[in-house]
Structures are given as structure tokens and as C-alpha cells.
Design an enzyme around this catalytic site. Structure first.
Site, PDB file in Angstrom:
ATOM      1  N   LYS A 140      13.522  -2.965 -15.411  1.00 28.93           N
ATOM      2  CA  LYS A 140      12.615  -3.592 -16.180  1.00 28.93           C
ATOM      3  C   LYS A 140      12.983  -4.682 -17.193  1.00 28.93           C
ATOM      4  O   LYS A 140      12.777  -5.882 -17.383  1.00 28.93           O
ATOM      5  CB  LYS A 140      11.621  -2.658 -16.997  1.00 28.93           C
ATOM      6  CG  LYS A 140      10.780  -1.940 -15.869  1.00 28.93           C
ATOM      7  CD  LYS A 140       9.636  -2.720 -15.131  1.00 28.93           C
ATOM      8  CE  LYS A 140       8.670  -2.178 -14.462  1.00 28.93           C
ATOM      9  NZ  LYS A 140       7.642  -2.942 -13.573  1.00 28.93           N
ATOM     10  N   LEU A 177       0.840  -1.198  -0.010  1.00 26.14           N
ATOM     11  CA  LEU A 177      -0.036  -0.123   0.012  1.00 26.14           C
ATOM     12  C   LEU A 177       0.809   1.253  -0.264  1.00 26.14           C
ATOM     13  O   LEU A 177       0.361   2.222   0.356  1.00 26.14           O
ATOM     14  CB  LEU A 177      -0.831  -0.076   1.256  1.00 26.14           C
ATOM     15  CG  LEU A 177      -1.889  -1.226   1.249  1.00 26.14           C
ATOM     16  CD1 LEU A 177      -3.043  -0.883   2.255  1.00 26.14           C
ATOM     17  CD2 LEU A 177      -2.689  -1.322  -0.167  1.00 26.14           C
ATOM     18  N   ALA A 219       5.861  -2.626  -8.137  1.00 27.80           N
ATOM     19  CA  ALA A 219       7.099  -1.868  -8.361  1.00 27.80           C
ATOM     20  C   ALA A 219       6.967  -0.302  -7.798  1.00 27.80           C
ATOM     21  O   ALA A 219       6.075   0.103  -7.660  1.00 27.80           O
ATOM     22  CB  ALA A 219       7.285  -1.873 -10.006  1.00 27.80           C
ATOM     23  N   TYR A 243      15.113   2.556 -13.527  1.00 25.68           N
ATOM     24  CA  TYR A 243      13.760   1.877 -13.858  1.00 25.68           C
ATOM     25  C   TYR A 243      13.666   1.317 -15.095  1.00 25.68           C
ATOM     26  O   TYR A 243      13.622  -0.027 -15.098  1.00 25.68           O
ATOM     27  CB  TYR A 243      12.547   3.127 -13.856  1.00 25.68           C
ATOM     28  CG  TYR A 243      11.238   2.350 -14.016  1.00 25.68           C
ATOM     29  CD1 TYR A 243      10.463   1.699 -13.042  1.00 25.68           C
ATOM     30  CD2 TYR A 243      10.883   2.516 -15.358  1.00 25.68           C
ATOM     31  CE1 TYR A 243       9.185   1.450 -13.438  1.00 25.68           C
ATOM     32  CE2 TYR A 243       9.403   2.136 -15.711  1.00 25.68           C
ATOM     33  CZ  TYR A 243       8.642   1.696 -14.582  1.00 25.68           C
ATOM     34  OH  TYR A 243       7.523   1.345 -14.936  1.00 25.68           O
TER      35      TYR A 243
HETATM   36  N1  LIG Z   1       1.360   3.236 -15.097  1.00 23.63           N
HETATM   37  C1  LIG Z   1       2.138   3.176 -16.135  1.00 23.63           C
HETATM   38  O1  LIG Z   1       1.949   3.968 -17.062  1.00 23.63           O
HETATM   39  C2  LIG Z   1       3.167   2.050 -16.222  1.00 23.63           C
HETATM   40  C3  LIG Z   1       3.868   2.033 -17.367  1.00 23.63           C
HETATM   41  C4  LIG Z   1       4.747   1.022 -17.676  1.00 23.63           C
HETATM   42  C5  LIG Z   1       4.877  -0.081 -16.550  1.00 23.63           C
HETATM   43  N2  LIG Z   1       4.348  -0.121 -15.725  1.00 23.63           N
HETATM   44  C6  LIG Z   1       4.222  -0.966 -14.660  1.00 23.63           C
HETATM   45  O2  LIG Z   1       3.056  -1.699 -14.587  1.00 23.63           O
HETATM   46  C7  LIG Z   1       3.229  -2.047 -13.015  1.00 23.63           C
HETATM   47  C8  LIG Z   1       1.765  -1.466 -12.384  1.00 23.63           C
HETATM   48  O3  LIG Z   1       2.001   0.076 -12.472  1.00 23.63           O
HETATM   49  P1  LIG Z   1       0.997   1.031 -11.676  1.00 23.63           P
HETATM   50  O4  LIG Z   1       0.895   2.197 -12.700  1.00 23.63           O
HETATM   51  O5  LIG Z   1      -0.240   0.369 -11.253  1.00 23.63           O
HETATM   52  O6  LIG Z   1       1.580   1.517 -10.550  1.00 23.63           O
HETATM   53  P2  LIG Z   1       1.136   1.596  -8.937  1.00 23.63           P
HETATM   54  O7  LIG Z   1       2.163   2.383  -8.236  1.00 23.63           O
HETATM   55  O8  LIG Z   1      -0.430   2.081  -8.943  1.00 23.63           O
HETATM   56  O9  LIG Z   1       1.014  -0.052  -8.839  1.00 23.63           O
HETATM   57  C9  LIG Z   1       2.085  -0.821  -8.040  1.00 23.63           C
HETATM   58  C10 LIG Z   1       1.641  -1.298  -6.788  1.00 23.63           C
HETATM   59  O10 LIG Z   1       2.790  -2.067  -6.151  1.00 23.63           O
HETATM   60  C11 LIG Z   1       2.792  -1.804  -4.685  1.00 23.63           C
HETATM   61  N3  LIG Z   1       4.191  -1.782  -4.483  1.00 23.63           N
HETATM   62  C12 LIG Z   1       5.288  -1.139  -4.485  1.00 23.63           C
HETATM   63  N4  LIG Z   1       6.226  -1.447  -3.678  1.00 23.63           N
HETATM   64  C13 LIG Z   1       6.090  -2.727  -3.194  1.00 23.63           C
HETATM   65  C14 LIG Z   1       6.445  -3.693  -2.256  1.00 23.63           C
HETATM   66  N5  LIG Z   1       7.791  -3.457  -2.094  1.00 23.63           N
HETATM   67  N6  LIG Z   1       5.994  -4.665  -1.796  1.00 23.63           N
HETATM   68  C15 LIG Z   1       4.566  -4.919  -2.132  1.00 23.63           C
HETATM   69  N7  LIG Z   1       4.024  -3.885  -2.784  1.00 23.63           N
HETATM   70  C16 LIG Z   1       4.561  -2.949  -3.415  1.00 23.63           C
HETATM   71  C17 LIG Z   1       2.360  -0.302  -4.629  1.00 23.63           C
HETATM   72  O11 LIG Z   1       1.590  -0.066  -3.391  1.00 23.63           O
HETATM   73  C18 LIG Z   1       1.274  -0.308  -5.753  1.00 23.63           C
HETATM   74  O12 LIG Z   1       0.111  -0.478  -5.160  1.00 23.63           O
HETATM   75  C19 LIG Z   1       4.440  -1.490 -12.306  1.00 23.63           C
HETATM   76  O13 LIG Z   1       5.328  -2.838 -12.410  1.00 23.63           O
HETATM   77  C20 LIG Z   1       4.741  -0.685 -13.438  1.00 23.63           C
HETATM   78  O14 LIG Z   1       6.193  -0.433 -13.240  1.00 23.63           O
HETATM   79  C21 LIG Z   1       3.055   1.069 -15.408  1.00 23.63           C
END
Ligand SMILES: NC(=O)c1ccc[n+]([C@@H]2O[C@H](COP(=O)([O-])OP(=O)(O)OC[C@H]3O[C@@H](n4cnc5c(N)ncnc54)[C@H](O)[C@@H]3O)[C@@H](O)[C@H]2O)c1
Length: 327
Positions: free
Chosen positions: A156, A41, A86, A152
Site C-alpha cells: 500500500k 469476484l 486488492a 500488505y
Molecule cells: N476493509 C478495511 O478495513 C480496509 C482497511 C484499509 C484499506 N482497505 C482497502 O480498501 C479497498 C477495498 O477493501 P474492501 O474491504 O472493500 O475489500 P474487498 O475484498 O471487499 O474488496 C476488494 C475487491 O477487489 C476485488 N479484487 C481482488 N483482487 C482482484 C483482481 N485481481 N482483479 C479484480 N478485482 C479484484 C475483490 O473481488 C473485491 O471485490 C482495498 O484496497 C483494501 O486494501 C480496506
């Protein structure tokens, strides 16, 4: 092997987050045996999980992917894993040590556990960041990642390579998805690095001129979050393994065009003000080539930028209203 959601046990790391919460919603449509969410969270929330937190098929654990004992407990007996937890790109830059622990070490530990407990398939959230400034537009998956300059993006890419090597060494099935610029309801609205469209929605709400830093010509490929969730489910269900796919909307939109559409869907006549760019953005263009995902996963985005921005605006203004009612 045929992959299925029905009656399967599925672990979603980061499932309380923006994209993860939509993946969980998508999975629940097909009656899994259990969806286990591990999220600390740090950015995720109960608000994101509102539609399913009381569903008996969902088991939410407030925990950290760095906690290997906890992870072992839940990876054992799991059929499939979506690895979405992440740190954001800016958080990795601000704290590379933490970036290493969360993005690299935890992904490594997870891959080890997936081999140990014979997980059937891992769906790994990668990113278009791996390309840096791509060589070709639209960008196919075969573009090289050598121009990436971010921790980052490097992390990835390493994750993708880790799963590729674990497929080769241990036959662990996986698919990696390179999301482009994901947007939509539930995106971060008040973090330190709030996306530009939320700041512009604030301007529209307050009747203030939206600011554009630079000339607004930087382009992105904005893909709606529900489409990204569908790509994740398609990646699980298909027999495809050991592959990486772009997930974009295949439309190149400049910041200026983005603002135009945002103003239009909100019937706003505000005129933007231009300010000098205060940071250098080495990635001036993004445009996905999704041909591979279409051919192999049968995935195609279905939500236009106009529809997506309308849904985002309605959600955000509703959220602002309910916050104002509470204060
Ligand atoms: N949003 C974008 O545009 C985008 C683009 C490319 C890749 N991504 C990747 O997609 C995935 C989801 O991204 P998102 O946009 O939903 O981001 P987000 O930050 O909303 O979701 C990531 C979740 O991981 C949780 N988290 C972080 N560190 C943690 C830990 N150590 N242990 C447990 N939980 C942890 C956070 O609380 C969060 O709920 C990620 O891997 C992100 O890198 C997102």
C-alpha cells in the site's frame, strides 16, 4: 480544474467489494455518465451490487486488474479512477507472489494507463497498515511508516509512492486514503479471515459466550463503511491532489469495549470468555487523527460505533434469516 461526478465516466476497480459497492452507490447519487466496475469476484459479489446492478449507468465487468488489455480498454475514455481492488492482508502474507501481481504490478500498470489516457484523478485505497505500530496516538499522516512489518502495508505504501512519483513525473493527479478498521453491512461474513465482530454476532445469535483472545486491550479505530465511501467522493470532488489522508472515526476502541457495545445494541447479557492469545499482534493500538481530511476534504465521520454496530447487527441477522429460509 473543477472535478465533478455529473456526466463523468468513472472506473471503480474492486467495485463489487465491501467498500467499493458503497462508493458506487455514493457516485450514483450525482448522475455520472457511466460507472464501470472491474472486479474478479474473488471476494466481491452480485449481492453487494444488488442496489445498482440493474442501473443502466452501471457497467459491471467480471475481470481481473492483472489483465492489462482489459484494463486498457476501460481506462481509455475514463475521467476518474477509484483503485480499490486488492488482496486482504492475510492473503498477501499467505501468497506474496499473488500479492505482488495484484497489489504492485497491477497498480503500476494502472498508473501507466492513467497517464497514457490522461485520467483526471485517481483515488487510491491505502491503509492504516502502512504505519505498523504508530509512534503517536492519535496518529497523523506524518507518522513514519518504518515500523510496518506486513507485505500488505508495504504494498500500500509503495502504491502511495508510485502515485506521488507519477504526479511529479507526469502530473497525474491523485489522492490516497488510509482507511482504518472499516466495518459495516456487507463486510465479509464467511471467509477464512472473518472479522471478530461477525464471530461475536454468531455467538449472540446462538446464545453462546463470545470469546476474547488475550486480555481484550488491543485497540482499533472502527470507521463505518458509508463514511469511508463519503471520504472517497470528497477526495474526488476536491481540488486537492498529491496528498494522503487518514480516514478513521477518531475513537480508540478496545476489543473488550467493542464487545460491550455490540452486546448492548443487541440487548444481550452474555458474558465473554477469555482465551490465551494464539498469535502475536504487533499492532496493539490504532487511533486516527483526521484533522487533515477535515481541513482539506471537509470530511468528518458521521456514524457512531453504536449506530454502526446496530446497522451491522440488523443486516447480519437478516442475512442469516434469509439463508436459513433457503435451506
Ligand atoms: N476493509 C478495511 O478495513 C480496509 C482497511 C484499509 C484499506 N482497505 C482497502 O480498501 C479497498 C477495498 O477493501 P474492501 O474491504 O472493500 O475489500 P474487498 O475484498 O471487499 O474488496 C476488494 C475487491 O477487489 C476485488 N479484487 C481482488 N483482487 C482482484 C483482481 N485481481 N482483479 C479484480 N478485482 C479484484 C475483490 O473481488 C473485491 O471485490 C482495498 O484496497 C483494501 O486494501 C480496506
Amino acid at each position: 480544474m473543477r472535478n465533478k461526478i455529473y456526466n463523468s465516466k468513472i472506473l471503480v476497480t474492486g467495485g463489487a467489494g465491501f467498500i467499493g459497492s458503497y462508493v458506487v452507490e455514493e457516485l450514483l447519487k450525482s448522475d455520472p455518465k457511466k460507472v464501470i466496475i472491474i472486479d474478479n469476484l474473488i471476494r466481491g459479489s452480485f449481492e453487494n451490487m444488488k442496489s445498482f446492478i440493474d442501473n443502466p449507468l452501471v457497467h459491471f465487468i467480471e475481470g481481473d486488474v492483472r489483465d492489462t488489455a482489459l484494463m486498457e480498454n476501460y481506462v481509455s475514455g475514463t475521467d476518474y479512477v477509484f483503485h480499490m481492488a486488492a488482496l486482504r492482508i492475510n492473503s498477501c502474507a499467505a501468497n506474496p507472489e499473488e500479492g505482488f501481481e495484484v497489489m504492485l504490478r497491477s497498480t503500476f500498470d494502472l498508473a501507466q494507463l492513467c497517464v497514457k489516457y490522461k485520467v483526471k484523478k485517481v483515488i487510491y485505497s491505502s491503509s492504516a497498515s502502512v504505519y505498523g505500530l504508530a509512534q503517536h496516538f492519535p496518529t497523523p499522516e506524518t507518522d513514519t511508516p518504518y515500523d510496518n512489518q506486513t507485505f500488505y502495508g508495504g504494498a500500500k505504501l509503495w502504491g502511495e509512492q508510485l502515485f506521488k512519483s507519477y504526479k511529479f513525473m507526469y502530473d497525474l493527479d491523485y489522492v490516497a486514503l488510509r482507511y482504518f478498521n472499516v466495518y459495516g453491512a456487507r463486510m465479509d461474513t464467511d471467509g477464512k479471515y472473518t472479522e471478530v465482530m461477525i464471530r461475536w454476532l454468531d455467538c449472540i445469535h446462538e446464545g453462546k459466550a463470545p470469546l476474547i483472545y488475550g486480555d481484550g486491550s488491543t485497540t482499533m479505530d472502527f470507521v463505518y463503511v458509508r463514511d469511508v465511501a463519503k471520504a472517497n467522493v470528497a477526495a474526488l470532488l476536491s481540488n486537492v491532489t498529491d496528498e494522503v489522508f487518514n480516514v478513521g472515526n477518531c475513537e480508540e476502541t478496545s476489543l473488550k469495549q467493542l464487545l460491550d457495545v455490540l452486546l448492548k445494541v443487541n440487548d444481550s447479557r452474555l458474558v465473554p470468555e477469555y482465551r490465551e492469545e494464539n498469535s502475536v499482534n504487533p499492532v496493539s493500538r490504532r487511533l486516527a487523527d483526521n484533522t487533515k481530511a477535515k481541513q482539506q476534504l471537509n470530511f468528518e465521520p458521521s456514524i457512531s460505533l453504536k449506530e454502526g454496530l446496530k446497522e451491522l447487527s440488523e443486516w447480519y441477522f437478516e442475512k442469516k434469516k434469509s439463508i436459513n429460509l433457503r435451506v
